[in-house]
Design a protein around this motif. Structure first.
Motif, PDB file in Angstrom:
ATOM      1  N   ILE A  86       7.647  47.876 -67.028  1.00 51.80           N
ATOM      2  CA  ILE A  86       6.798  48.778 -67.820  1.00 51.80           C
ATOM      3  C   ILE A  86       5.391  48.189 -67.934  1.00 51.80           C
ATOM      4  O   ILE A  86       4.393  48.900 -67.777  1.00 51.80           O
ATOM      5  N   GLY A  87       5.301  46.898 -68.208  1.00 52.66           N
ATOM      6  CA  GLY A  87       3.984  46.263 -68.316  1.00 52.66           C
ATOM      7  C   GLY A  87       3.145  46.456 -67.061  1.00 52.66           C
ATOM      8  O   GLY A  87       1.995  46.897 -67.134  1.00 52.66           O
ATOM      9  N   ILE A  88       3.725  46.168 -65.917  1.00 50.10           N
ATOM     10  CA  ILE A  88       2.978  46.272 -64.653  1.00 50.10           C
ATOM     11  C   ILE A  88       2.683  47.730 -64.311  1.00 50.10           C
ATOM     12  O   ILE A  88       1.558  48.062 -63.920  1.00 50.10           O
ATOM     13  N   VAL A  89       3.662  48.612 -64.494  1.00 52.36           N
ATOM     14  CA  VAL A  89       3.459  50.033 -64.164  1.00 52.36           C
ATOM     15  C   VAL A  89       2.375  50.657 -65.041  1.00 52.36           C
ATOM     16  O   VAL A  89       1.621  51.521 -64.577  1.00 52.36           O
ATOM     17  N   THR A  90       2.265  50.200 -66.284  1.00 50.15           N
ATOM     18  CA  THR A  90       1.240  50.779 -67.161  1.00 50.15           C
ATOM     19  C   THR A  90      -0.180  50.411 -66.755  1.00 50.15           C
ATOM     20  O   THR A  90      -1.137  50.977 -67.289  1.00 50.15           O
ATOM     21  N   THR A  91      -0.322  49.523 -65.799  1.00 50.35           N
ATOM     22  CA  THR A  91      -1.655  49.241 -65.255  1.00 50.35           C
ATOM     23  C   THR A  91      -2.242  50.503 -64.622  1.00 50.35           C
ATOM     24  O   THR A  91      -3.458  50.635 -64.496  1.00 50.35           O
ATOM     25  N   ALA A  92      -1.391  51.444 -64.265  1.00 53.72           N
ATOM     26  CA  ALA A  92      -1.871  52.720 -63.723  1.00 53.72           C
ATOM     27  C   ALA A  92      -2.765  53.456 -64.715  1.00 53.72           C
ATOM     28  O   ALA A  92      -3.679  54.180 -64.307  1.00 53.72           O
ATOM     29  N   ALA A  93      -2.521  53.280 -66.022  1.00 51.50           N
ATOM     30  CA  ALA A  93      -3.326  53.983 -67.031  1.00 51.50           C
ATOM     31  C   ALA A  93      -4.808  53.615 -66.952  1.00 51.50           C
ATOM     32  O   ALA A  93      -5.657  54.506 -66.853  1.00 51.50           O
ATOM     33  N   PRO A  94      -5.168  52.328 -66.981  1.00 50.67           N
ATOM     34  CA  PRO A  94      -6.594  52.034 -66.835  1.00 50.67           C
ATOM     35  C   PRO A  94      -7.123  52.346 -65.436  1.00 50.67           C
ATOM     36  O   PRO A  94      -8.234  52.876 -65.293  1.00 50.67           O
ATOM     37  N   TRP A  95      -6.343  52.031 -64.401  1.00 46.73           N
ATOM     38  CA  TRP A  95      -6.837  52.219 -63.043  1.00 46.73           C
ATOM     39  C   TRP A  95      -7.094  53.680 -62.686  1.00 46.73           C
ATOM     40  O   TRP A  95      -8.081  53.989 -62.025  1.00 46.73           O
ATOM     41  N   PHE A  96      -6.180  54.555 -63.097  1.00 45.24           N
ATOM     42  CA  PHE A  96      -6.259  55.943 -62.622  1.00 45.24           C
ATOM     43  C   PHE A  96      -6.643  56.962 -63.695  1.00 45.24           C
ATOM     44  O   PHE A  96      -6.858  58.130 -63.371  1.00 45.24           O
ATOM     45  N   LEU A  97      -6.753  56.524 -64.942  1.00 47.75           N
ATOM     46  CA  LEU A  97      -7.151  57.442 -66.006  1.00 47.75           C
ATOM     47  C   LEU A  97      -8.416  56.954 -66.712  1.00 47.75           C
ATOM     48  O   LEU A  97      -9.458  57.603 -66.640  1.00 47.75           O
ATOM     49  N   ALA A 146     -12.420  57.933 -65.915  1.00 49.41           N
ATOM     50  CA  ALA A 146     -13.004  58.752 -66.986  1.00 49.41           C
ATOM     51  C   ALA A 146     -14.205  58.059 -67.632  1.00 49.41           C
ATOM     52  O   ALA A 146     -15.131  58.725 -68.106  1.00 49.41           O
ATOM     53  N   PHE A 147     -14.206  56.753 -67.632  1.00 48.47           N
ATOM     54  CA  PHE A 147     -15.332  55.989 -68.181  1.00 48.47           C
ATOM     55  C   PHE A 147     -16.514  55.932 -67.204  1.00 48.47           C
ATOM     56  O   PHE A 147     -17.561  55.417 -67.535  1.00 48.47           O
ATOM     57  N   GLY A 148     -16.298  56.417 -65.983  1.00 49.43           N
ATOM     58  CA  GLY A 148     -17.347  56.362 -64.974  1.00 49.43           C
ATOM     59  C   GLY A 148     -17.311  55.094 -64.149  1.00 49.43           C
ATOM     60  O   GLY A 148     -18.253  54.784 -63.418  1.00 49.43           O
ATOM     61  N   PHE A 149     -16.233  54.341 -64.242  1.00 50.71           N
ATOM     62  CA  PHE A 149     -16.104  53.068 -63.532  1.00 50.71           C
ATOM     63  C   PHE A 149     -15.395  53.219 -62.193  1.00 50.71           C
ATOM     64  O   PHE A 149     -15.230  52.242 -61.467  1.00 50.71           O
ATOM     65  N   GLY A 150     -14.957  54.439 -61.864  1.00 48.67           N
ATOM     66  CA  GLY A 150     -14.274  54.703 -60.598  1.00 48.67           C
ATOM     67  C   GLY A 150     -12.789  54.403 -60.662  1.00 48.67           C
ATOM     68  O   GLY A 150     -12.308  53.752 -61.588  1.00 48.67           O
ATOM     69  N   ILE A 151     -12.062  54.905 -59.671  1.00 52.93           N
ATOM     70  CA  ILE A 151     -10.629  54.634 -59.584  1.00 52.93           C
ATOM     71  C   ILE A 151     -10.430  53.137 -59.388  1.00 52.93           C
ATOM     72  O   ILE A 151     -11.056  52.526 -58.510  1.00 52.93           O
ATOM     73  N   THR A 161     -17.469  49.304 -60.298  1.00 56.99           N
ATOM     74  CA  THR A 161     -17.954  48.177 -61.091  1.00 56.99           C
ATOM     75  C   THR A 161     -18.529  47.113 -60.158  1.00 56.99           C
ATOM     76  O   THR A 161     -18.254  47.129 -58.953  1.00 56.99           O
ATOM     77  N   PRO A 162     -19.318  46.185 -60.695  1.00 56.43           N
ATOM     78  CA  PRO A 162     -19.902  45.140 -59.845  1.00 56.43           C
ATOM     79  C   PRO A 162     -18.873  44.284 -59.100  1.00 56.43           C
ATOM     80  O   PRO A 162     -19.133  43.825 -57.999  1.00 56.43           O
ATOM     81  N   ASN A 163     -17.702  44.073 -59.709  1.00 54.59           N
ATOM     82  CA  ASN A 163     -16.669  43.258 -59.074  1.00 54.59           C
ATOM     83  C   ASN A 163     -15.305  43.932 -59.273  1.00 54.59           C
ATOM     84  O   ASN A 163     -14.531  43.543 -60.151  1.00 54.59           O
ATOM     85  N   PRO A 164     -15.011  44.955 -58.449  1.00 56.54           N
ATOM     86  CA  PRO A 164     -13.752  45.695 -58.625  1.00 56.54           C
ATOM     87  C   PRO A 164     -12.496  44.826 -58.578  1.00 56.54           C
ATOM     88  O   PRO A 164     -11.571  45.035 -59.360  1.00 56.54           O
ATOM     89  N   THR A 165     -12.455  43.848 -57.690  1.00 54.85           N
ATOM     90  CA  THR A 165     -11.265  43.001 -57.565  1.00 54.85           C
ATOM     91  C   THR A 165     -11.019  42.234 -58.861  1.00 54.85           C
ATOM     92  O   THR A 165      -9.876  42.139 -59.323  1.00 54.85           O
ATOM     93  N   LEU A 166     -12.074  41.711 -59.445  1.00 54.66           N
ATOM     94  CA  LEU A 166     -11.941  40.980 -60.703  1.00 54.66           C
ATOM     95  C   LEU A 166     -11.461  41.912 -61.817  1.00 54.66           C
ATOM     96  O   LEU A 166     -10.556  41.570 -62.582  1.00 54.66           O
ATOM     97  N   ALA A 167     -12.031  43.108 -61.894  1.00 55.78           N
ATOM     98  CA  ALA A 167     -11.630  44.081 -62.926  1.00 55.78           C
ATOM     99  C   ALA A 167     -10.165  44.486 -62.744  1.00 55.78           C
ATOM    100  O   ALA A 167      -9.416  44.586 -63.721  1.00 55.78           O
TER     101      ALA A 167
END
Length: 166
Positions: free
Chosen positions: A108-119, A123-128, A133-139
């Motif tokens: 559940i913890g790992i799967v919920t990473t989908a919420a920030p990544w895809f929602l 929606a914040f304008g940071f992209g999928i 963002t300046p460093n997508p891999t880090l984010a």
């Protein structure tokens, strides 16, 4: 058949406990490594704009502030954590709370990473998956680490609850 009262109470306890552990992780990361976590005021700002029919932004950073956005964001943060715990108990059953195992919690913890990544990030304008963002891999890595810690928190909170239930 699942007892709805038990489901709600266990979700509140396990979800809040896991979210607290996630927040402690964020504080430790900030103090020891100067790693900035999400400012939950931005979550509150995003939610606050829903009343105006605005669900996505060019960048949430430049969106008009909303009165009480920090409180809205923190309340939403905990309600989301509780909701994910509710999901865990719906999938694995209320008996999981009496005899918690690590696997379901970390899934559940790992799967919920989908919420920030895809929602949230889009929606914040940071992209999928933070692609704008300046460093997508880090984010992405930070989101995954944080949600993994949340999964560990689900397990630890449920383990503590199970001990108290004995």
């Amino acid at each position: 058949m699942m007892n709805i009262t038990e489901l709600i109470i266990f979700s509140l306890i396990i979800g809040s406990g896991a979210t607290i552990i996630m927040d402690i992780f964020a504080v430790i990361n900030k103090r020891l490594f100067n790693v900035q976590s999400l400012d939950y005021a931005l979550l509150g700002r995003w939610i606050g704009h829903f009343q105006h029919g605005k669900f996505s932004h060019q960048t949430i950073l430049q969106a008009a502030p909303i009165k009480g956005e920090r409180a809205i964001g923190w309340i939403a943060h905990y309600l989301i954590g509780i909701s994910f715990a509710f999901l865990l108990l719906l999938i694995w059953g209320i008996q999981w709370a009496y005899h918690p195992t690590f696997g379901p919690a970390i899934i559940i913890g790992i799967v919920t990473t989908a919420a920030p990544w895809f929602l949230m990030q889009p929606a914040f304008g940071f992209g999928i998956a933070a692609s704008k963002t300046p460093n997508p891999t880090l984010a992405r890595t930070r989101s995954l680490k944080t949600h993994t810690v949340y999964g560990i928190g689900l397990y630890l909170a449920a383990l503590l609850l199970s001990i108290l239930l004995k």
